[in-house]
Design a protein around this motif. Structure first.
Motif, PDB file in Angstrom:
ATOM      1  N   HIS A   8      40.525  37.838  -1.742  1.00  0.00           N
ATOM      2  CA  HIS A   8      39.697  38.071  -2.944  1.00  0.00           C
ATOM      3  C   HIS A   8      40.197  39.332  -3.633  1.00  0.00           C
ATOM      4  O   HIS A   8      39.799  40.442  -3.287  1.00  0.00           O
ATOM      5  N   HIS A  10      41.468  40.499  -7.719  1.00  0.00           N
ATOM      6  CA  HIS A  10      41.717  40.146  -9.123  1.00  0.00           C
ATOM      7  C   HIS A  10      42.995  40.848  -9.558  1.00  0.00           C
ATOM      8  O   HIS A  10      43.078  42.083  -9.484  1.00  0.00           O
ATOM      9  N   HIS A 187      32.050  33.708  -6.881  1.00  0.00           N
ATOM     10  CA  HIS A 187      31.278  34.939  -6.700  1.00  0.00           C
ATOM     11  C   HIS A 187      29.795  34.552  -6.741  1.00  0.00           C
ATOM     12  O   HIS A 187      29.321  34.054  -7.764  1.00  0.00           O
ATOM     13  N   HIS A 211      31.383  37.873  -1.870  1.00  0.00           N
ATOM     14  CA  HIS A 211      30.297  38.854  -1.665  1.00  0.00           C
ATOM     15  C   HIS A 211      29.126  38.322  -0.840  1.00  0.00           C
ATOM     16  O   HIS A 211      28.941  38.747   0.296  1.00  0.00           O
ATOM     17  N   ASP A 268      38.915  43.064  -3.758  1.00  0.00           N
ATOM     18  CA  ASP A 268      38.279  42.828  -5.059  1.00  0.00           C
ATOM     19  C   ASP A 268      39.124  43.393  -6.221  1.00  0.00           C
ATOM     20  O   ASP A 268      39.938  42.676  -6.779  1.00  0.00           O
TER      21      ASP A 268
END
Ligand SMILES: [Zn+2]
Length: 320
Positions: A8, A10, A187, A211, A268
């Motif tokens: 995970h 970005h 998410h 999450h 993240d």
């Protein structure tokens, strides 16, 4: 210790200070000031984070810029000992910038091939739909991704404002992605309640979830995660920076792991949360995980990867 992975992350959220300055120079954009007194201070609110995110990533103007950001991050990650990662990229964001998503993937492929040759690290892409742009746009995105069948893309995900729409409204988009064999993640439960976690698992057929914080202390959501063996992409530094948890010690990852929820340790937006996989491992220890539990999370990161089985077998044989 099992191989390090990051499921995970970005890609735009990996942009380093040096890259912000370099691309800023290239495009004549002034480099935004960061809080010089406390560069690693908490971002304190989601709005402030989004502001900073927009400002610092606005220098990524072309497909080549994104490939350059990728190269820098892949090199950093390989130096951290990573063997595998899946980076999230939004075709809707590319479209908004007037960029061709598949061209971005083609240029990124070159960097990915290079890092695999030089360090053996494998990188794949999760194409994400932006939740607040609505179910119709998400569906069109899924159709375009399914049609393009780019070899880099192994998954489909949902990012954006969790307060907009319900998970089940994206069922059509996720069904299209599932039909072409993409892995599914979203998410959920970072900003919304456990009801959305339960709804997302049942209506979107997720095998992973980003999450999932609101499942903590909610028996039904926890048992839903366990019974479906949905892997939670845990991002402790992000949760701390955005004030979703008070401290690493109070992060629910310990509870998740002890109840049998598979958890993978992820970064993240590492450039914004000043984190890395080794730092997430240290935070997981701080959250109360034993060495055996940390190893279980690292193994979960490989077991839940959206790669093919031969890649998974090879990764399971690698040790960090
Ligand atoms: Zn995220």
């Amino acid at each position: 210790m099992p191989a390090y992975s990051d499921l995970h992350v970005h890609l735009r959220g990996t942009i380093s200070e040096a890259m912000v300055a370099k691309l800023g120079d290239l495009h004549g954009i002034p480099t935004p000031e960061r809080d010089a007194a406390q560069p690693d201070s908490r971002l304190t609110s989601f709005e402030r984070f989004l502001d900073e995110y927009r400002t610092r990533t606005s220098c990524i103007r072309t497909a080549q810029d994104l490939a350059d950001v990728g190269r820098a991050f892949f090199e950093l990650s390989a130096a951290d000992g990573l063997s595998y990662m899946e980076v999230q990229l939004s075709p809707q964001h590319s479209e908004h910038l007037g960029l061709d998503f598949n061209l971005e993937l083609d240029l990124l492929s070159r960097e990915i091939d290079r890092i695999q040759e030089s360090h053996g690290m494998i990188v794949k892409v999760i194409a994400t739909a932006v939740r607040h742009l609505g179910p119709r746009s998400a569906f069109e995105t899924a159709v375009a991704v399914a049609k393009a069948k780019h070899p880099l893309v192994v998954g489909f995900g949902l990012t954006g404002n969790e307060m907009m729409y319900r998970p089940k409204e994206f069922a059509d988009a996720f069904a299209v992605a599932r039909d072409v064999g993409l892995g599914l993640t979203a998410h959920v439960g970072e900003w919304t309640g456990p009801d959305q976690i339960i709804e997302a698992i049942s209506s979107l057929n997720l095998s992973r979830l980003g999450h999932g914080l609101s499942a903590a202390k909610h028996e039904e959501a926890l048992s839903c995660l366990v019974s479906h063996q949905v892997t939670v992409e845990v991002c402790i530094a992000s949760n701390l920076a955005l004030g979703r948890v008070e401290s690493a010690e109070s992060h629910p990852v310990k509870d998740f792991v002890s109840k049998g929820v598979p958890c993978a340790l992820c970064t993240d937006d590492p450039a914004f949360f000043f984190t890395s996989v080794p730092k997430e491992i240290a935070l997981a220890r701080q959250a109360g995980l034993s060495e055996t539990e940390v190893d279980r999370c690292l193994a979960a990161g490989i077991l839940a990867a959206f790669c093919d089985d031969s890649t998974r077998s090879a990764l399971l044989a690698v040790t960090a």
